[in-house]
Motif scaffolding. Sequence first.
Motif, PDB file in Angstrom:
ATOM      1  N   PRO A  50       3.877 -14.264  12.562  1.00  0.00           N
ATOM      2  CA  PRO A  50       2.674 -14.167  11.750  1.00  0.00           C
ATOM      3  C   PRO A  50       3.116 -14.618  10.182  1.00  0.00           C
ATOM      4  O   PRO A  50       4.311 -14.014   9.789  1.00  0.00           O
ATOM      5  CB  PRO A  50       2.063 -12.816  11.930  1.00  0.00           C
ATOM      6  CG  PRO A  50       3.056 -12.122  12.446  1.00  0.00           C
ATOM      7  CD  PRO A  50       4.332 -13.119  13.077  1.00  0.00           C
ATOM      8  N   HIS A  51       2.489 -15.051   9.080  1.00  0.00           N
ATOM      9  CA  HIS A  51       2.626 -15.409   7.687  1.00  0.00           C
ATOM     10  C   HIS A  51       2.217 -14.014   7.260  1.00  0.00           C
ATOM     11  O   HIS A  51       1.126 -13.618   7.106  1.00  0.00           O
ATOM     12  CB  HIS A  51       1.842 -16.580   7.499  1.00  0.00           C
ATOM     13  CG  HIS A  51       2.336 -16.864   6.058  1.00  0.00           C
ATOM     14  ND1 HIS A  51       1.987 -16.346   4.985  1.00  0.00           N
ATOM     15  CD2 HIS A  51       2.837 -18.089   5.666  1.00  0.00           C
ATOM     16  CE1 HIS A  51       2.441 -16.813   3.867  1.00  0.00           C
ATOM     17  NE2 HIS A  51       2.860 -17.920   4.164  1.00  0.00           N
ATOM     18  N   ALA A  52       3.311 -13.153   6.654  1.00  0.00           N
ATOM     19  CA  ALA A  52       2.983 -12.081   5.912  1.00  0.00           C
ATOM     20  C   ALA A  52       2.255 -12.108   4.836  1.00  0.00           C
ATOM     21  O   ALA A  52       1.347 -11.313   4.807  1.00  0.00           O
ATOM     22  CB  ALA A  52       4.313 -11.477   5.665  1.00  0.00           C
ATOM     23  N   SER A  53       2.227 -12.943   3.875  1.00  0.00           N
ATOM     24  CA  SER A  53       1.240 -13.067   3.020  1.00  0.00           C
ATOM     25  C   SER A  53       0.076 -13.211   3.445  1.00  0.00           C
ATOM     26  O   SER A  53      -0.809 -12.604   2.625  1.00  0.00           O
ATOM     27  CB  SER A  53       1.741 -14.131   1.847  1.00  0.00           C
ATOM     28  OG  SER A  53       2.991 -13.874   1.286  1.00  0.00           O
ATOM     29  N   ALA A  54      -0.497 -14.135   4.374  1.00  0.00           N
ATOM     30  CA  ALA A  54      -1.692 -14.340   4.718  1.00  0.00           C
ATOM     31  C   ALA A  54      -2.380 -13.040   5.229  1.00  0.00           C
ATOM     32  O   ALA A  54      -3.283 -12.580   5.083  1.00  0.00           O
ATOM     33  CB  ALA A  54      -1.878 -15.292   5.870  1.00  0.00           C
ATOM     34  N   ARG A  56      -1.510 -10.052   4.528  1.00  0.00           N
ATOM     35  CA  ARG A  56      -1.545  -9.224   3.657  1.00  0.00           C
ATOM     36  C   ARG A  56      -2.696  -9.321   2.727  1.00  0.00           C
ATOM     37  O   ARG A  56      -3.384  -8.612   2.458  1.00  0.00           O
ATOM     38  CB  ARG A  56      -0.262  -9.211   2.698  1.00  0.00           C
ATOM     39  CG  ARG A  56       0.945  -8.676   3.354  1.00  0.00           C
ATOM     40  CD  ARG A  56       1.740  -7.955   2.253  1.00  0.00           C
ATOM     41  NE  ARG A  56       2.671  -9.055   1.761  1.00  0.00           N
ATOM     42  CZ  ARG A  56       4.054  -9.181   2.215  1.00  0.00           C
ATOM     43  NH1 ARG A  56       4.419  -8.288   3.094  1.00  0.00           N
ATOM     44  NH2 ARG A  56       4.733  -9.986   1.627  1.00  0.00           N
ATOM     45  N   LEU A  57      -3.042 -10.575   2.567  1.00  0.00           N
ATOM     46  CA  LEU A  57      -4.273 -10.965   1.818  1.00  0.00           C
ATOM     47  C   LEU A  57      -5.361 -10.595   2.355  1.00  0.00           C
ATOM     48  O   LEU A  57      -6.365  -9.997   1.933  1.00  0.00           O
ATOM     49  CB  LEU A  57      -4.317 -12.590   1.601  1.00  0.00           C
ATOM     50  CG  LEU A  57      -5.448 -13.175   0.954  1.00  0.00           C
ATOM     51  CD1 LEU A  57      -5.709 -12.555  -0.491  1.00  0.00           C
ATOM     52  CD2 LEU A  57      -5.351 -14.435   0.921  1.00  0.00           C
ATOM     53  N   ARG A  60      -5.252  -6.566   2.959  1.00  0.00           N
ATOM     54  CA  ARG A  60      -5.026  -5.793   1.686  1.00  0.00           C
ATOM     55  C   ARG A  60      -4.079  -4.659   1.665  1.00  0.00           C
ATOM     56  O   ARG A  60      -4.375  -3.427   1.253  1.00  0.00           O
ATOM     57  CB  ARG A  60      -6.412  -5.078   1.328  1.00  0.00           C
ATOM     58  CG  ARG A  60      -7.663  -6.213   1.252  1.00  0.00           C
ATOM     59  CD  ARG A  60      -8.737  -5.720   0.552  1.00  0.00           C
ATOM     60  NE  ARG A  60      -8.633  -5.497  -0.859  1.00  0.00           N
ATOM     61  CZ  ARG A  60      -8.290  -6.588  -1.661  1.00  0.00           C
ATOM     62  NH1 ARG A  60      -8.227  -7.924  -1.315  1.00  0.00           N
ATOM     63  NH2 ARG A  60      -8.167  -6.330  -3.060  1.00  0.00           N
ATOM     64  N   THR A  64       4.730  -2.347   2.291  1.00  0.00           N
ATOM     65  CA  THR A  64       6.014  -2.507   1.475  1.00  0.00           C
ATOM     66  C   THR A  64       6.043  -1.356   0.620  1.00  0.00           C
ATOM     67  O   THR A  64       5.248  -0.808  -0.197  1.00  0.00           O
ATOM     68  CB  THR A  64       5.927  -3.670   0.585  1.00  0.00           C
ATOM     69  OG1 THR A  64       6.040  -4.982   1.332  1.00  0.00           O
ATOM     70  CG2 THR A  64       7.531  -3.961  -0.170  1.00  0.00           C
ATOM     71  N   ARG A  98       8.842  -2.930   4.663  1.00  0.00           N
ATOM     72  CA  ARG A  98       9.605  -3.406   3.747  1.00  0.00           C
ATOM     73  C   ARG A  98      10.200  -2.463   2.482  1.00  0.00           C
ATOM     74  O   ARG A  98       9.139  -1.667   2.118  1.00  0.00           O
ATOM     75  CB  ARG A  98       9.123  -4.816   3.372  1.00  0.00           C
ATOM     76  CG  ARG A  98       9.616  -5.941   4.409  1.00  0.00           C
ATOM     77  CD  ARG A  98       8.732  -7.072   4.080  1.00  0.00           C
ATOM     78  NE  ARG A  98       7.389  -6.953   4.374  1.00  0.00           N
ATOM     79  CZ  ARG A  98       6.655  -7.048   5.374  1.00  0.00           C
ATOM     80  NH1 ARG A  98       7.262  -7.471   6.506  1.00  0.00           N
ATOM     81  NH2 ARG A  98       5.440  -6.492   5.599  1.00  0.00           N
ATOM     82  N   ARG A 118       1.732  -2.990  -8.174  1.00  0.00           N
ATOM     83  CA  ARG A 118       0.515  -2.343  -7.413  1.00  0.00           C
ATOM     84  C   ARG A 118      -0.817  -3.088  -7.549  1.00  0.00           C
ATOM     85  O   ARG A 118      -1.176  -3.586  -6.458  1.00  0.00           O
ATOM     86  CB  ARG A 118       0.268  -0.818  -8.110  1.00  0.00           C
ATOM     87  CG  ARG A 118      -1.214  -0.285  -7.621  1.00  0.00           C
ATOM     88  CD  ARG A 118      -0.902  -0.080  -6.281  1.00  0.00           C
ATOM     89  NE  ARG A 118      -2.388   0.479  -5.856  1.00  0.00           N
ATOM     90  CZ  ARG A 118      -2.577   0.449  -4.578  1.00  0.00           C
ATOM     91  NH1 ARG A 118      -1.702   0.481  -3.605  1.00  0.00           N
ATOM     92  NH2 ARG A 118      -3.843   1.119  -4.139  1.00  0.00           N
ATOM     93  N   ASP A 119      -0.964  -3.782  -8.780  1.00  0.00           N
ATOM     94  CA  ASP A 119      -2.082  -4.696  -8.842  1.00  0.00           C
ATOM     95  C   ASP A 119      -1.913  -5.896  -8.224  1.00  0.00           C
ATOM     96  O   ASP A 119      -3.020  -6.292  -7.735  1.00  0.00           O
ATOM     97  CB  ASP A 119      -2.283  -4.747 -10.344  1.00  0.00           C
ATOM     98  CG  ASP A 119      -2.573  -3.519 -11.004  1.00  0.00           C
ATOM     99  OD1 ASP A 119      -2.805  -2.580 -10.492  1.00  0.00           O
ATOM    100  OD2 ASP A 119      -2.810  -3.564 -12.238  1.00  0.00           O
ATOM    101  N   GLY A 120      -0.765  -6.300  -8.079  1.00  0.00           N
ATOM    102  CA  GLY A 120      -0.348  -7.422  -7.469  1.00  0.00           C
ATOM    103  C   GLY A 120      -0.433  -7.374  -6.119  1.00  0.00           C
ATOM    104  O   GLY A 120      -0.268  -8.315  -5.051  1.00  0.00           O
ATOM    105  N   SER A 121      -0.697  -6.034  -5.608  1.00  0.00           N
ATOM    106  CA  SER A 121      -1.013  -5.909  -4.041  1.00  0.00           C
ATOM    107  C   SER A 121       0.478  -6.151  -3.416  1.00  0.00           C
ATOM    108  O   SER A 121       0.636  -6.541  -2.266  1.00  0.00           O
ATOM    109  CB  SER A 121      -1.804  -6.474  -3.283  1.00  0.00           C
ATOM    110  OG  SER A 121      -3.153  -6.211  -4.001  1.00  0.00           O
ATOM    111  N   ASP A 122       1.465  -6.072  -4.121  1.00  0.00           N
ATOM    112  CA  ASP A 122       2.975  -6.417  -3.662  1.00  0.00           C
ATOM    113  C   ASP A 122       3.313  -5.112  -2.804  1.00  0.00           C
ATOM    114  O   ASP A 122       4.063  -5.295  -2.015  1.00  0.00           O
ATOM    115  CB  ASP A 122       3.829  -6.553  -4.862  1.00  0.00           C
ATOM    116  CG  ASP A 122       4.212  -7.871  -5.106  1.00  0.00           C
ATOM    117  OD1 ASP A 122       4.026  -8.842  -3.994  1.00  0.00           O
ATOM    118  OD2 ASP A 122       4.362  -8.297  -6.012  1.00  0.00           O
TER     119      ASP A 122
END
Lengths: 351, 351
Positions: A50-54, A56-57, A60, A64, A98, A118-122
């Motif tokens: 799975p594509h982690a960023s997708a 997460r987007l 939400r 990490t 992570r 935080r704001d970057g949802s990182d």
Amino acid sequence: MGRMPTVDDVASAANVSRQTVSNVLNSPEIVRESTRERVQEAIDRLGYRPHASARRLRTRTSSTIGLRLDPLRDGISGAVLDRFVHKLAEQADARGLRVMIFTANGAEDELSHIKRLRDGSDIDAFVLIATFHGDPRISWLIEHEVPFVSFGRPWGSTTDDHRHRWVDVDGRAGVRDTVQHLRASGAQRVGYIGWPSPSGTGDERRAGWEEASGFDTADLERYQVVTLDGVDEGVRSARQLLAMDAAPDAIVCASDSLALGARMAADAAGHLDLPVVGFDNTPVAAAVGLSSIDQPLDEVVASALTLLFGPEGGIVRPNPDSNEEPTHRLLVPRLVERRSGHRALGEITGA
Amino acid sequence: MGRMPTVDDVASAANVSRQTVSNVLNSPEIVRESTRERVQEAIDRLGYRPHASARRLRTRTSSTIGLRLDPLRDGISGAVLDRFVHKLAEQADARGLRVMIFTANGAEDELSHIKRLRDGSDIDAFVLIATFHGDPRISWLIEHEVPFVSFGRPWGSTTDDHRHRWVDVDGRAGVRDTVQHLRASGAQRVGYIGWPSPSGTGDERRAGWEEASGFDTADLERYQVVTLDGVDEGVRSARQLLAMDAAPDAIVCASDSLALGARMAADAAGHLDLPVVGFDNTPVAAAVGLSSIDQPLDEVVASALTLLFGPEGGIVRPNPDSNEEPTHRLLVPRLVERRSGHRALGEITGA
DNA sequence: GTTCGCATTTTGATCGATCAAATTATTCGG
DNA sequence: CCGAATAATTTGATCGATCAAAATGCGAAC
């Protein structure tokens, strides 16, 4: 290297829809077994990940944890935090989390990093280390409902705020037990070398000594030395204690740096059998055969993750509701004895 | 905490389109100045931060570096890698990169982590530390065209593969310079305590000593001790050297652990002025006043990032084309002298 | 005054996954 | 064997950003 396969690729390979593939990954129990196997086989065959960023987007959450590395310490004691970092990475991994690290100059700078991440949802949650009195990070994180846990109890006003989850090691109990052990083993007068007040951890450790030392008020003053951290300082302080009339016959120190110095001074003065105990059980203590009070970092990390994510899950839990479960853990360190039966530093230098 | 603002929110606040907001962030030079200011003002006012995962999904880059933490070492020398980690986090941050850490048991396990992180588009590039002969990670990374750089040169076959970018510290030159310096300062016979072969770094350091020692073949044998790492081992080895007929009048060691042991043994034998030099300049060496050869970690990290991303950028560069620019850097460490003029360990233990 | 060219801005599509709701398949009681 | 209840699966929308291409504005040249 070709394009990575996606859910759609797996879906058509297994003759199902995207969502079913997604379900196999995230809620396998709602998929019929025969289907699940077929999809899984396709996943394995195509090497799908799975594509982690997708993910997460959409969800939400980032799974990490953010961790700030403290400024480098020149002393020996910095090693504790390094071990902490290592174990955090290990255990986080086991939960599918992570760990992202960053550095900052001071609490203000750290806060701006925290905001950005935080704001970057990182990052879903933060782990704080080396908390101090009136720590601005803590109030900000509570205020903004960012999940976090600290290694280090809240010193000061927010002590009983249930929204602050923390883990700490009970230095007071550790020192108290150690002093009791030393006295039970025959020591009459246990001296103490520690840091100047106010220091959250330092004051706790001293208090443990005071409780178990058996001294009256006057002797409590006489048998302790207050000094900054360092090997040289340990040497000086131990000399001072050993020059007393009724000199201590055992010394407990607030750190391994101090203890190393004290050990050297004691050996040099011929007190090869004088017990000297440090704190943190750093590699150096192990290397030179020095007794030390060991912080149970495995448990510390495990507790921290449990407080943040629950006993098993890898999903961030909302901020704890008022009075349900405990929001902190206080762990008891244990003494690692190295002097008796072990080749002593004194045997070498005195040989 | 309300919903985070998005590009669209900023766009309507500034009366422009999403793309213009995006341009202000990513290619400000193509936006008219008046517009840029207006948008920037809206960004600041709303507290907008780009959503990292969304950006990564679209751009297919994560701006994240993966770093595996080595298994904990009990010795003193582990501290070097800790400093490396810290400095990497610092400098990566300055370039707008994130650092993600993980642990693994052995190279195979590490590879599976690398695959997972890579395939999930979690990580753009990897930093490897502690490379060894025939390291399977390196061949896999090259094979799959995953950008990476190693701290540690390739030992063995792939030495001149330009697709392997690496940084290392020239231990041979460091030891050679140190030995030369000791001899120039009056030392007649410089002994060496080092690790058994084969050991990439260890063999290099020994070679440096051999080159500068001025010994013939027979003396090269006599004036070196081969031993595993550790303080005890350092004590034993130094005793052995000092018991020789024409004992060395200076000792260079492959690590600070060995050097600490050697220092203690030398002091105990009364050789308070005998120079002993360690390697890595760990906090312990600093704490006890031990000379040591210092690795320029700031430069190491800076070089590593430059090799990966170029002099300034924060974007992953494709694998280097054959013979354009150098794909590696070898840095020279420098000796940090602590003995002369500094309070000596001997002054304390001998006091 | 038109037109061409360049600078600037906007629109539609897309990255890869999950959510919510709709649809189809299966089971079970009567 | 039917219809309701439940299980299993599919479809359409969406997360928040950037890319590619189209559209608009604007000044200079003819």
